[in-house]
Design an enzyme around this catalytic site. Structure first.
Site, short mmCIF file in Angstrom:
data_model
loop_
_atom_site.label_atom_id
_atom_site.label_comp_id
_atom_site.label_asym_id
_atom_site.label_seq_id
_atom_site.Cartn_x
_atom_site.Cartn_y
_atom_site.Cartn_z
N TYR A 57 -3.66 7.09 -9.85
CA TYR A 57 -4.62 6.73 -9.28
C TYR A 57 -5.53 7.45 -8.74
O TYR A 57 -6.61 8.14 -9.10
CB TYR A 57 -4.13 6.30 -8.02
N LYS A 69 -9.76 8.24 -8.88
CA LYS A 69 -10.37 8.72 -7.82
C LYS A 69 -11.11 10.57 -8.33
O LYS A 69 -12.14 10.58 -7.88
CB LYS A 69 -9.74 8.83 -6.79
N THR A 105 -10.21 9.94 -1.81
CA THR A 105 -8.96 9.94 -1.00
C THR A 105 -8.51 12.10 -1.01
O THR A 105 -9.43 12.40 -1.64
CB THR A 105 -8.01 9.85 -1.64
N ASP A 106 -7.45 12.16 -0.17
CA ASP A 106 -7.14 13.51 -0.24
C ASP A 106 -6.24 13.87 -1.14
O ASP A 106 -5.72 14.92 -1.69
CB ASP A 106 -6.21 13.76 0.90
N GLU A 107 -5.68 12.56 -1.88
CA GLU A 107 -5.02 12.57 -3.21
C GLU A 107 -5.70 13.52 -4.33
O GLU A 107 -4.85 13.97 -5.05
CB GLU A 107 -3.74 11.52 -3.93
N LEU A 122 -13.41 -9.19 -5.58
CA LEU A 122 -11.84 -9.78 -5.02
C LEU A 122 -10.54 -9.70 -6.16
O LEU A 122 -10.33 -10.74 -7.11
CB LEU A 122 -12.28 -10.76 -4.12
P1 NAD Z 1 -8.36 -1.88 -1.05
O1 NAD Z 1 -7.28 -2.03 -1.99
O2 NAD Z 1 -7.55 -2.56 0.42
O3 NAD Z 1 -9.53 -2.69 -0.98
C1 NAD Z 1 -9.91 -2.38 -2.49
C2 NAD Z 1 -11.06 -3.84 -2.84
O4 NAD Z 1 -11.79 -3.03 -3.73
C3 NAD Z 1 -10.58 -4.77 -2.52
O5 NAD Z 1 -11.13 -5.86 -1.35
C4 NAD Z 1 -11.28 -5.13 -3.95
O6 NAD Z 1 -11.25 -5.99 -4.12
C5 NAD Z 1 -12.46 -4.49 -4.25
N1 NAD Z 1 -12.72 -3.83 -5.62
C6 NAD Z 1 -11.48 -3.69 -6.72
N2 NAD Z 1 -12.08 -3.37 -8.05
C7 NAD Z 1 -13.64 -3.96 -7.81
C8 NAD Z 1 -14.58 -3.64 -8.68
N3 NAD Z 1 -13.94 -3.18 -9.89
N4 NAD Z 1 -15.92 -3.91 -8.30
C9 NAD Z 1 -15.97 -4.95 -6.89
N5 NAD Z 1 -15.59 -4.59 -5.73
C10 NAD Z 1 -13.40 -4.48 -6.02
O7 NAD Z 1 -8.76 -0.78 -0.90
P2 NAD Z 1 -8.54 0.51 0.29
O8 NAD Z 1 -7.43 1.47 1.20
O9 NAD Z 1 -9.38 -0.42 1.52
O10 NAD Z 1 -9.25 1.75 -0.08
C11 NAD Z 1 -11.10 1.46 -0.28
C12 NAD Z 1 -10.80 2.93 -0.65
O11 NAD Z 1 -10.91 4.16 0.19
C13 NAD Z 1 -11.01 3.30 -2.18
O12 NAD Z 1 -11.77 3.22 -2.94
C14 NAD Z 1 -9.77 4.09 -1.67
O13 NAD Z 1 -9.70 5.16 -2.67
C15 NAD Z 1 -10.29 5.06 -0.92
N6 NAD Z 1 -8.96 5.69 -0.02
C16 NAD Z 1 -8.10 4.45 0.77
C17 NAD Z 1 -7.08 5.18 1.51
C18 NAD Z 1 -6.12 4.68 2.23
O14 NAD Z 1 -5.10 5.15 2.89
N7 NAD Z 1 -6.19 3.05 1.98
C19 NAD Z 1 -8.01 6.94 2.56
C20 NAD Z 1 -8.42 7.37 1.92
C21 NAD Z 1 -9.01 6.98 0.97
P1 TYD Z 2 1.29 4.39 0.46
O1 TYD Z 2 1.02 3.59 1.77
O2 TYD Z 2 1.85 3.71 -1.38
O3 TYD Z 2 0.53 5.29 -0.15
P2 TYD Z 2 0.64 6.75 -0.77
O4 TYD Z 2 1.51 6.94 -1.89
O5 TYD Z 2 -1.34 6.26 -1.54
O6 TYD Z 2 0.21 7.72 0.50
O7 TYD Z 2 3.09 5.42 0.41
C1 TYD Z 2 3.08 6.21 1.66
C2 TYD Z 2 4.22 7.11 1.65
O8 TYD Z 2 4.84 5.93 1.71
C3 TYD Z 2 4.72 7.74 -0.11
O9 TYD Z 2 5.58 8.98 0.73
C4 TYD Z 2 5.43 6.71 -0.52
C5 TYD Z 2 6.56 6.18 0.53
N1 TYD Z 2 6.59 4.06 0.21
C6 TYD Z 2 8.30 4.51 0.37
O10 TYD Z 2 8.56 5.29 0.38
N2 TYD Z 2 8.47 2.98 0.27
C7 TYD Z 2 7.67 1.73 0.04
O11 TYD Z 2 7.92 1.03 0.03
C8 TYD Z 2 6.31 2.58 -0.03
C9 TYD Z 2 5.20 1.41 -0.97
C10 TYD Z 2 5.69 3.91 -0.32
#
Ligand code: NAD
Ligand code: TYD
Length: 353
Positions: free
Chosen positions: A158, A162, A132-134, A33
């Site tokens: 980040y 990862k 992630t693809d990143e 959390l």
């Molecule tokens: P988010 O930031 O919304 O959620 C992360 C969750 O992890 C939160 O509930 C946080 O409280 C919990 N957390 C953080 N540190 C912790 C710890 N040390 N121990 C236990 N819980 C912890 O992230 P998300 O967007 O839901 O992403 C989830 C996963 O998917 C991540 O591993 C992220 O790298 C991966 N991912 C995300 C995306 C995207 O577009 N959001 C895409 C590909 C992969």
């Molecule tokens: P984001 O949602 O932070 O995801 P990621 O950086 O992991 O791909 O951002 C998505 C794209 O949008 C990224 O190219 C950065 C851009 N972006 C903006 O242009 N303005 C914003 O305020 C944010 C948060 C992201």
């Protein structure tokens, strides 16, 4: 039962909700959390005995070992992470703690637990790492999309953290035989997305009459996948993925950021027109670019389709409409996450905008 980490965050909560909507197999949900974790994401499971929530850190070995011994899960699905690139630029240390050290400790706890399991349970056990693809870095405009064999070339704190966690997962399989699976997914969007990320930020700012901050020229490309499609991919990989393999997950939806912002504006013009008759697109402002900003991500999702028969259910058009509608229907959720800490972040990140 399964152990999910980070199940109070955006993707993790969607995963837990979908899992329990489709199965009676219980979930232990371990989440620290942080600012990104939100128990309201799981309100739909209040009083549901199939969901056991534990507040704690994946890096707390004693806690994780106790949970494994007590609940004896058949799988761990690791979502827990620090996930926001901009925050990783301001303060990378939390990313190293959770994404690298935390994943390492979770792997070690899993290894100790798994190695002591009886043969059949040992055989069936899975550790699925959500990535992630990143990690693959950035693509030139005409370059082919990322396959699983693409070089790992992370560019932000980040993505580097990862990538490090992905390497640890891989090594725990090769060295210790831990039955791991890794998914590398493109950008997700959908309900419960914390409004620090592009899509929910644009929706909530538009509705609040604020500026829509587009970084640089807005021509950076991301490949968008509706969150529930990501969840179905994870379930499928857990069920049938080959051990030690990586599966790229994506929906073949490459879009420049400015197109995403304009699409959101057009949907809001239709669904919740501005009182003054102006278009939401008039709120767009171009702001200073993110340092080291990756220009393009694109996922080649052929392996998961070929080997596991997985395909997304949503197109971008259907998914983004559902998403905008969800934010319109859930103003209380939005108000709740816009706490003091959220306001502090917005002030810090966008002060010059
Ligand atoms: P988010 O930031 O919304 O959620 C992360 C969750 O992890 C939160 O509930 C946080 O409280 C919990 N957390 C953080 N540190 C912790 C710890 N040390 N121990 C236990 N819980 C912890 O992230 P998300 O967007 O839901 O992403 C989830 C996963 O998917 C991540 O591993 C992220 O790298 C991966 N991912 C995300 C995306 C995207 O577009 N959001 C895409 C590909 C992969
Ligand atoms: P984001 O949602 O932070 O995801 P990621 O950086 O992991 O791909 O951002 C998505 C794209 O949008 C990224 O190219 C950065 C851009 N972006 C903006 O242009 N303005 C914003 O305020 C944010 C948060 C992201």
């Amino acid at each position: 039962m399964i152990l999910v980490t980070g199940g109070a965050g955006f993707i993790g909560a969607n995963f837990v909700l979908d899992w329990l909507a489709g199965s009676d197999e219980p979930v232990v949900n371990l989440d620290k959390l942080t600012y990104a974790g939100n128990l309201h994401n799981l309100d739909g499971l209040k009083g549901d005995a199939r969901h056991i929530f534990v507040q704690g850190d994946i890096g707390d070995s004693a806690l994780v070992e106790r949970l494994l011994a007590e609940h004896r899960p058949r799988a761990i699905v690791n979502f827990a992470a620090e996930s926001h690139v901009d925050r990783s630029i301001h303060g990378p240390e939390d990313f190293i703690h959770t994404n690298v050290v935390g994943t390492f400790r979770l792997l070690e706890a899993a290894r100790h637990y798994w190695s002591a399991l009886p043969a059949t349970e040992k055989e069936a056990f899975r550790f699925l790492h959500v990535s992630t693809d990143e990690v693959y870095g950035t693509l030139a405009p005409a370059a082919p999309a990322f396959t699983e064999d693409h070089r790992v070339e992370p560019n932000s704190p980040y993505s580097a953290s990862k990538a490090a966690s992905d390497h640890l997962v891989r090594a725990w399989h090769h060295t210790y035989g831990l039955p791991v699976l890794t998914t590398n997914c493109s950008n997700n969007y959908g309900p419960l997305h914390f409004p620090e990320k592009l899509i929910p930020l644009m929706i909530v700012n538009a509705l609040a009459g604020k500026g829509l901050p587009v970084y640089g020229d807005g021509m950076q490309i991301r490949d968008w996948l509706y969150v529930r499609d990501h969840c179905s991919a994870i379930r499928r990989v857990l069920e049938a993925g080959r051990l030690g393999e990586t599966y790229n997950v994506g929906g073949w939806n490459e879009k420049p950021n400015i197109d995403i912002v304009k699409t959101i504006c057009a949907l809001l013009d239709e669904l919740r027109p501005r009182a003054d008759g102006e278009k939401y697109a008039s709120q767009v402002i171009y702001v200073k670019d993110r340092p080291g900003h990756d220009r393009r991500y694109a996922i080649d999702a052929r392996k998961i389709e070929r080997e596991l028969g997985w395909k997304p259910a949503e197109t971008f058009d259907t998914g983004i409409r559902k998403t905008v509608q969800w934010y319109l229907d859930n103003p209380d959720w939005v108000a709740n996450v816009q706490s003091g800490a959220y306001r502090d972040w917005v002030a810090k990140q966008y002060e010059a905008a």
